[in-house]
Write an enzyme that holds these catalytic residues in place. Structure first.
Site, PDB file in Angstrom:
ATOM      1  N   ASP A 286       0.867  -1.172   0.000  1.00 45.00           N
ATOM      2  CA  ASP A 286       0.000   0.000   0.000  1.00 45.00           C
ATOM      3  C   ASP A 286       0.909   1.229   0.000  1.00 45.00           C
ATOM      4  O   ASP A 286       2.142   1.120   0.086  1.00 45.00           O
ATOM      5  CB  ASP A 286      -0.986  -0.015   1.176  1.00 45.00           C
ATOM      6  CG  ASP A 286      -2.211   0.863   0.889  1.00 45.00           C
ATOM      7  OD1 ASP A 286      -2.152   1.684  -0.049  1.00 45.00           O
ATOM      8  OD2 ASP A 286      -3.227   0.732   1.591  1.00 45.00           O
TER       9      ASP A 286
HETATM   10  C1  NOJ Z   1      -3.931   4.039   0.057  1.00 49.70           C
HETATM   11  C2  NOJ Z   1      -5.129   3.139   0.171  1.00 49.70           C
HETATM   12  O1  NOJ Z   1      -5.095   2.438   1.395  1.00 49.70           O
HETATM   13  C3  NOJ Z   1      -5.236   2.147  -0.967  1.00 49.70           C
HETATM   14  O2  NOJ Z   1      -6.452   1.465  -0.851  1.00 49.70           O
HETATM   15  C4  NOJ Z   1      -5.124   2.847  -2.284  1.00 49.70           C
HETATM   16  O3  NOJ Z   1      -5.266   1.931  -3.334  1.00 49.70           O
HETATM   17  C5  NOJ Z   1      -3.767   3.534  -2.343  1.00 49.70           C
HETATM   18  N1  NOJ Z   1      -3.689   4.524  -1.270  1.00 49.70           N
HETATM   19  C6  NOJ Z   1      -3.522   4.200  -3.682  1.00 49.70           C
HETATM   20  O4  NOJ Z   1      -4.275   5.329  -3.814  1.00 49.70           O
END
Ligand code: NOJ
Length: 751
Positions: A286
């Site tokens: 993530d």
């Molecule tokens: C953080 C989020 O937790 C995740 O779900 C998302 O895909 C990413 N950022 C990218 O934006």
């Protein structure tokens, strides 16, 4: 399963050379891999956010010189948040033409409930219990997304959510594991279609692996403590099911699991995912979750963080720059084996190959197609259908609905709001592009005289990254007008709820009632006109005690997307008979959270007597305000007793449950018939009920329909005391009904 978490960590550290190299070898990928330098390999594992949109903390650093240079020298394998066929083509061209091997980028983006045409937020859409519908909306999202030059969505989120304080419940499918797995599969199929290399399909991403929905106190990014049985039986199944249907990628979660951050958790990634399940797709971290191993306190610096994450099985580093800065040295020093590195690179290249990018890096960048595909009529029609199927009728005392009057007042800060219904995670939607409730009503019911008053303000501004919620205000100046229009109306529609950015990532709340002055406004209006239909727009279950006690009709309308107003008008006017059922319980109070239907019995369940020594809160009923599976219709359905074909089931056979449902009304309507099972005695404690099947079907006025469910070994299996997966003999209760709180039962014995 075989390993406990700490032991798994030790084992993985000892065998860092083991890479679960289960990817099918593709010639083109192997040929490329054989030509790559160490730097080029590391580059493929690096992903940056480029472009104006920020979906995580940090500066808008996407275009800084260092990153741009890295892009041109093959040190970036993927980008996120670059939108538009033209922008994508230009960036792809720079990379293909300026790097030695010309390996194309793969472009990712959070397409959570539509790209330009916006569908209901996933929690809302899950209330349709309509798997074909959810596959179809994901399909349309893929058509629009791929036309805009993006080949990879970070969806579906399949975190089971039992805590409505957590803002990200809006992104998931609610509190149930079985339903969550069915919906996850449908969405994956919708995004990916049958051929990932086709220009109108995109790679999906099973996220967040794992446990993220159980952040302590519903506070986003918080720690997670959970036993391994719960992890395996409650959290993991949607991920396992998605892997089985070929989801192209997985994403880590930010949280730790009993002390071990998921991003560096070899038990999750090496043992389960790439080991037991033989998953051959790619795992992305993530947003900077590799770098966050430092504040988590398990790595001292990015060098250690990179080593831990890649050895644990995280293939690509999103926004952390930990891999690009450290992997080369880690490999040279032997702290990461070439085997592990090659396996990660192979997974990234295989994704690009599956998408067809290695054959034609430009195939997704077609501006004419982009111009043609956005918000087509059939996309908007689907959005309207999805929206009305997602609406849940919570209360309809005295059949106030469908609307009958000719003088109707529409009151509330959301009634003319064209932005809130788009919700959070709105991808490329244009601001203010939804049909408002007022627009929907006036267009859909031209014979009615609608009056309007805003009542009070409710706004936290456009995508607001600031911490302060600016919704608390003391401006009651709109109350008088609201009271005036309410007084002269036959019926009042109050449109209240949460603004779009009050749910979603980082939008945890400690109180989950109607924000601002809305409840006060509702009470004032109620004093002058009690014929109120409350239409709620929100991204999570809310506490609505006073509302439920006093307001005769309540309609849960979530953030329903582009066609929200039309869809709600369809339901209020009776053009569409509501069929949605909640997939997440509504608590009576925050103190009751988590309140969910499939809890365990405990050693002291309620006996029904007044004796105090049983599990309960003294000051609130044990049941939720509205339970899982609940939702009303304009039809009246009755259920026959449930019958089982046999009272004994042997291994390998199935047993059939039957029920007849009758529509005792003059209105045709759809019903979601639900099957639950209880394993009465197990080697570990078992839930009081578990959803194990459902069927949604139209039942015509006056018609009776028989529903049959086959109960197989698979439905009775779980991760047992010794972590093996299977059934246990003994007594099972079978329940069928219209909600988790209204069931008829029968029982059988498994021999
Ligand atoms: C953080 C989020 O937790 C995740 O779900 C998302 O895909 C990413 N950022 C990218 O934006």
């Amino acid at each position: 399963m075989k390993l406990n978490l700490p032991l798994a960590l030790v084992v993985a550290i000892l065998i860092t050379g083991c890479s679960n190299d289960s990817t099918k070898k593709d010639n083109k990928v192997e040929e490329l891999l054989s030509q790559m330098t160490l730097d080029e390999k590391v580059g493929q594992l690096n992903q940056y956010a480029v472009g104006p949109e920020l979906t995580g903390p940090g500066e808008k650093t996407g275009q800084t010189k260092v990153r741009y240079d890295q892009l041109l020298s093959g040190q970036v394998g993927s980008v996120l948040n670059v939108l538009g066929a033209k922008n994508g083509r230009e960036m792809q061209k720079q990379v293909v033409e300026n790097t030695r091997l010309g390996i194309p980028l793969v472009f990712g983006y959070d397409v959570i409930h539509g790209y330009k045409t916006i569908f209901p937020i996933p929690l809302g859409e899950s209330a349709s219990w309509d798997l074909e519908l959810m596959e179809a909306t994901a399909r349309v999202a893929a058509v629009e997304t791929s036309a805009a030059g993006v080949q990879w969505t970070f969806a579906p989120m399949m975190d089971v959510g039992r805590d409505p304080r957590w803002g990200r419940v809006m992104e998931g499918a609610g509190e149930d594991t079985y339903l969550g797995a069915e919906i996850a599969k449908a969405r994956v199929k919708g995004f990916q279609g049958s051929d990932l290399s086709s220009t109108n399909t995109i790679a999906a991403c099973a996220k967040h692996f794992a446990g993220y929905g159980f952040s302590e106190s519903g506070k986003d990014y918080n720690n997670v403590y959970m036993g391994q049985h719960m992890l395996l039986n409650t959290v993991i199944p949607p991920f396992k099911a998605s892997a089985a249907v070929g989801v192209a990628t997985f994403m880590n979660s930010f949280n730790d699991l009993d002390g071990i951050p998921s991003t560096a958790n070899p038990y999750l990634l090496r043992d389960l995912l790439k080991g037991d399940w033989k998953y051959d797709g790619m795992v992305v971290s993530d947003w900077n979750s590799v770098g966050e191993l430092i504040p988590h306190g398990v790595a001292r610096n990015k060098y250690e963080a990179a080593r831990m994450a890649i050895n644990a099985g995280s293939d690509m580093d999103m926004e952390g720059a930990a891999y690009v800065e450290n992997l080369k040295q880690l490999v040279e020093k032997g702290e990461v084996s070439m085997n592990v590195l090659d396996d990660a690179v192979r997974r990234v290249l295989t994704l690009k190959q599956r998408l067809g990018l290695l054959d034609d890096p430009y195939k997704y960048f077609d501006e004419a197609r982009e111009a043609e595909q956005m918000m087509k009529k059939e996309h908007l029609d689907l959005a309207r259908d999805a929206a009305r199927k997602s609406i849940v009728l919570l209360k309809n005392q005295g059949n106030l609905l469908p609307l009958k009057g000719k003088r109707i007042a529409v009151i509330g800060p959301l009634a003319k709001d064209k932005d809130t219904p788009i919700g959070n995670w709105r991808a490329a939607a244009d601001p203010n592009s939804a049909v408002s409730l007022f627009e929907g009503l006036t267009e859909g019911m031209p014979d009615v005289n609608f009056t309007y008053a805003e009542g009070c303000k409710l706004s936290i501004g456009p995508n607001n990254f600031a911490n302060e919620l600016q919704i608390e205000n003391n401006d009651r100046s709109g109350f008088a007008e609201a009271i005036r229009v309410a007084r002269s109306a036959e019926v009042v529609i109050m449109n209240l709820g949460e603004p779009a950015y009050m749910s979603g990532e980082a939008r945890s709340r400690s109180e989950i009632g109607l924000p601002g002055l809305q409840l006060e406004l509702l009470k004032e209006v109620y004093k002058v006109n009690k014929n109120i239909v409350l239409v709620l727009m929100n991204g999570r279950p809310l506490t609505i005690e006073w509302e439920s006690e006093n307001i005769p009709a309540i309609v849960e309308a979530w953030h329903l997307g582009s066609m929200a107003g039309h869809a709600i008008a369809d339901v209020l006017s009776g053009k569409y008979n509501p069929s949605g059922k909640l997939t997440m319980s509504f608590p009576r109070s925050v103190g009751q959270i988590p309140v969910y239907y499939n809890h365990k019995m405990t050693g002291r369940p309620s006996t029904g007597s007044n004796m105090v020594f049983y599990t309960h809160h003294m000051d609130v009923e044990r049941s939720p305000r509205y339970p899982f599976g609940y939702g009303l219709s304009y039809s009246i359905f009755s259920y026959s007793p449930v019958t089982l074909i046999d009272s004994v089931k042997t291994a390998g056979t199935s047993i059939t449950a039957k029920v007849t449902v009758t529509n005792n009304s003059a209105a045709d309507g759809e019903e979601v018939v639900q099957l639950y099972i209880r394993d009465v005695v197990g080697s570990i404690t078992r839930p009081v009920l578990e959803l194990k099947g459902f069927q949604k079907s139209m039942i015509k006025a006056g018609e009776s329909k028989e529903f049959t469910f086959e109960i197989t070994d698979e439905l009775l299996s779980f991760y047992r005391r010794d972590f093996s997966f299977g059934t246990e003999p003994g007594e099972f209760e079978v329940f069928v009904g219209p909600s988790s709180a209204q069931l008829q039962s029968a029982s059988f014995t498994l021999k």
